[in-house]
Design an enzyme around this catalytic site. Structure first.
Site, short mmCIF file in Angstrom:
data_model
loop_
_atom_site.label_atom_id
_atom_site.label_comp_id
_atom_site.label_asym_id
_atom_site.label_seq_id
_atom_site.Cartn_x
_atom_site.Cartn_y
_atom_site.Cartn_z
N PRO A 38 -11.76 2.55 3.30
CG PRO A 38 -12.52 0.36 3.63
CD PRO A 38 -12.92 1.67 3.02
CG ASP A 39 -5.65 1.50 5.78
OD1 ASP A 39 -6.33 0.60 6.34
OD2 ASP A 39 -4.79 2.16 6.39
CG PHE A 40 -5.69 -2.71 1.17
CD1 PHE A 40 -6.59 -3.56 0.56
CD2 PHE A 40 -5.35 -1.52 0.53
CE1 PHE A 40 -7.15 -3.24 -0.67
CE2 PHE A 40 -5.90 -1.19 -0.70
CZ PHE A 40 -6.80 -2.06 -1.30
NE ARG A 41 -0.73 -5.38 3.28
CZ ARG A 41 -1.08 -4.97 2.06
NH1 ARG A 41 -1.36 -3.70 1.83
NH2 ARG A 41 -1.12 -5.84 1.06
CG ASN A 112 -4.86 4.65 -3.46
OD1 ASN A 112 -4.32 3.69 -2.92
ND2 ASN A 112 -4.83 5.87 -2.95
CB ILE A 113 -8.36 0.43 -7.61
CG1 ILE A 113 -8.97 0.08 -6.25
CG2 ILE A 113 -7.12 -0.43 -7.85
CD1 ILE A 113 -9.40 -1.37 -6.12
CG ASP A 114 -9.27 5.89 -4.70
OD1 ASP A 114 -8.67 6.57 -5.56
OD2 ASP A 114 -8.91 5.84 -3.51
CG HIS A 131 -1.70 -1.96 -7.46
ND1 HIS A 131 -1.61 -1.90 -6.09
CD2 HIS A 131 -0.47 -2.39 -7.87
CE1 HIS A 131 -0.40 -2.27 -5.70
NE2 HIS A 131 0.32 -2.56 -6.76
P1 OAD Z 1 -2.04 -0.31 3.36
O1 OAD Z 1 -3.35 -0.50 4.02
O2 OAD Z 1 -1.11 -1.46 3.33
O3 OAD Z 1 -1.28 0.90 4.02
C1 OAD Z 1 -1.89 2.15 4.22
C2 OAD Z 1 -1.01 3.01 5.10
O4 OAD Z 1 -1.61 4.28 5.21
C3 OAD Z 1 -0.82 2.47 6.52
O5 OAD Z 1 0.55 2.46 6.83
C4 OAD Z 1 -1.59 3.48 7.41
O6 OAD Z 1 -0.91 3.74 8.62
C5 OAD Z 1 -1.55 4.71 6.56
N1 OAD Z 1 -2.71 5.62 6.72
C6 OAD Z 1 -4.03 5.33 6.73
N2 OAD Z 1 -4.77 6.44 6.78
C7 OAD Z 1 -3.90 7.48 6.82
C8 OAD Z 1 -4.03 8.90 6.86
N3 OAD Z 1 -5.23 9.49 6.87
N4 OAD Z 1 -2.90 9.65 6.87
C9 OAD Z 1 -1.68 9.06 6.86
N5 OAD Z 1 -1.50 7.74 6.81
C10 OAD Z 1 -2.58 6.96 6.78
O7 OAD Z 1 -2.37 0.22 1.88
P2 OAD Z 1 -1.40 0.29 0.61
O8 OAD Z 1 0.01 0.47 1.03
O9 OAD Z 1 -1.98 1.27 -0.33
O10 OAD Z 1 -3.25 -4.02 -3.79
O11 OAD Z 1 -1.61 -1.17 0.06
C11 OAD Z 1 -0.95 -1.56 -1.12
C12 OAD Z 1 -1.73 -2.58 -1.89
O12 OAD Z 1 -2.12 -3.67 -1.04
C13 OAD Z 1 -3.03 -2.09 -2.45
O13 OAD Z 1 -2.87 -1.38 -3.66
C14 OAD Z 1 -3.81 -3.35 -2.67
C15 OAD Z 1 -3.46 -4.07 -1.39
O14 OAD Z 1 -3.50 -5.45 -1.44
C16 OAD Z 1 -4.05 -4.65 -4.65
O15 OAD Z 1 -5.25 -4.72 -4.49
C17 OAD Z 1 -3.34 -5.23 -5.81
#
Ligand code: OAD
Length: 294
Positions: A38-41, A112-114, A131
């Site tokens: 999963p992503d974060f936000r 990403n940490i994966d 990160h």
């Molecule tokens: P976010 O979850 O903030 O953002 C992910 C983005 O990817 C969102 O804008 C989604 O719309 C988009 N997305 C998801 N799946 C997609 C797909 N298949 N194709 C295109 N877009 C897609 O994640 P990050 O920006 O990576 O930090 O978050 C940054 C940091 O916040 C992470 O490294 C983590 C977190 O807190 C730490 O843990 C220090």
């Protein structure tokens, strides 16, 4: 503008031109969602909407050192789900590897940490894990490394790893932390017993030196490809403003101020679909699939 049409064809034409020799990638959680991480936000599916079972005071606490020290179980419950090993690189990771094979990759900065960039075969010296990652770990008290195999076992069962090395004599500046560790250990023993944490950057912790050392890449790149990130976390997001080249955002949602420069292109679509279309336009689609299949 350098990119004549603000669409994927415009990007492909630019990539084919002799002006585009070096590509810098900025990646986030969105490049790994199709691998099942999963992503974060993203509302609904993002991690921060799904942490209720951890009883956190607020979602980001799970990645804060102060909270971790008090309640490491929350992080290890989550880590059990997130730990690498269970996931396979996506076609987007394969695309980054292909850019490297074509000698077009200036650098791949990832949040990403994966470790899926490594697993896809992107050369380690072209990856900056801003990160940190699950690849190494250390004790938060004495800072000494902890064995990989033991860590892997803890990540599998979600239990808390503790430093088994001999206790060090307290240094003045570390005394306060060490006292906390001593209180929380059940018996006074000769082992350190500090909680072990993967070398992931938690909120409030400094980014690795490699993040800062990599800044010159922003000036070398002829194209900045920003993929799968909301650009909400700094200082990572600031990289997007450090260069002078065209910026292309490939993301489901708008991010940061991408789109505001005359040379920006915003492609609101899935990363995997976009890189496949770019590869097709470049005449690389078969190679992309071959890299991905490996
Ligand atoms: P976010 O979850 O903030 O953002 C992910 C983005 O990817 C969102 O804008 C989604 O719309 C988009 N997305 C998801 N799946 C997609 C797909 N298949 N194709 C295109 N877009 C897609 O994640 P990050 O920006 O990576 O930090 O978050 C940054 C940091 O916040 C992470 O490294 C983590 C977190 O807190 C730490 O843990 C220090």
């Amino acid at each position: 503008p350098v990119i004549e049409t603000k669409d994927i064809d415009g990007v492909i034409r630019y990539m084919k031109s002799d002006k585009c020799k070096k590509i810098m990638v900025m990646a986030g959680a969105g490049i790994s969602t199709s691998a099942g991480i999963p992503d974060f936000r993203t509302p609904g599916t993002g991690l921060y909407d799904n942490l209720a079972k951890l009883n956190l005071p607020y979602p980001q606490a799970v990645f804060e050192l102060g909270y971790f020290r008090q309640n490491p179980q929350a992080f290890y419950t989550l880590a059990k789900e997130l730990a690498p090993g269970r996931f396979r690189p996506t076609i987007t990771h394969a695309f980054v590897k292909l850019l490297a094979d074509k000698d077009l990759l200036e650098v791949c900065y990832t949040q990403n940490i994966d470790t899926l960039e490594r697993r896809a075969g992107v050369p380690p010296n072209a990856i900056i894990e801003a990160h940190g990652s699950f690849a190494t770990q250390r004790c938060i008290e004495c800072k000494r490394p902890f064995p990989d195999a033991t860590m892997a076992a803890h990540l599998r069962d979600g239990s808390i790893p503790r430093c088994q090395l001999d206790r060090l004599p307290p240094a003045d500046d570390a005394k306060e932390h060490r006292d906390t560790a001593a209180e929380s250990s059940e018996t006074e023993t000769d082992v350190c017993n500090g909680i072990v944490k993967p070398d992931i950057v938690f909120f409030g912790e400094p980014l690795p030196k490699a993040f800062f050392d990599g800044f010159p890449h922003t000036l070398e790149a002829d194209l900045l490809l920003i993929m799968g990130t909301s650009l909400k976390v700094h200082p990572f997001a600031d990289l997007a403003d450090m260069g002078v080249c065209p910026r292309v955002l490939i993301n489901r949602d708008p991010a940061g101020d991408i789109g505001s420069n005359h040379d920006d292109v915003v492609l609101l679509m899935s990363c995997d679909d976009a890189v496949r279309e770019i590869a097709r336009g470049m005449g690389w689609e078969e190679e992309l699939d071959a890299v991905w299949a490996k």
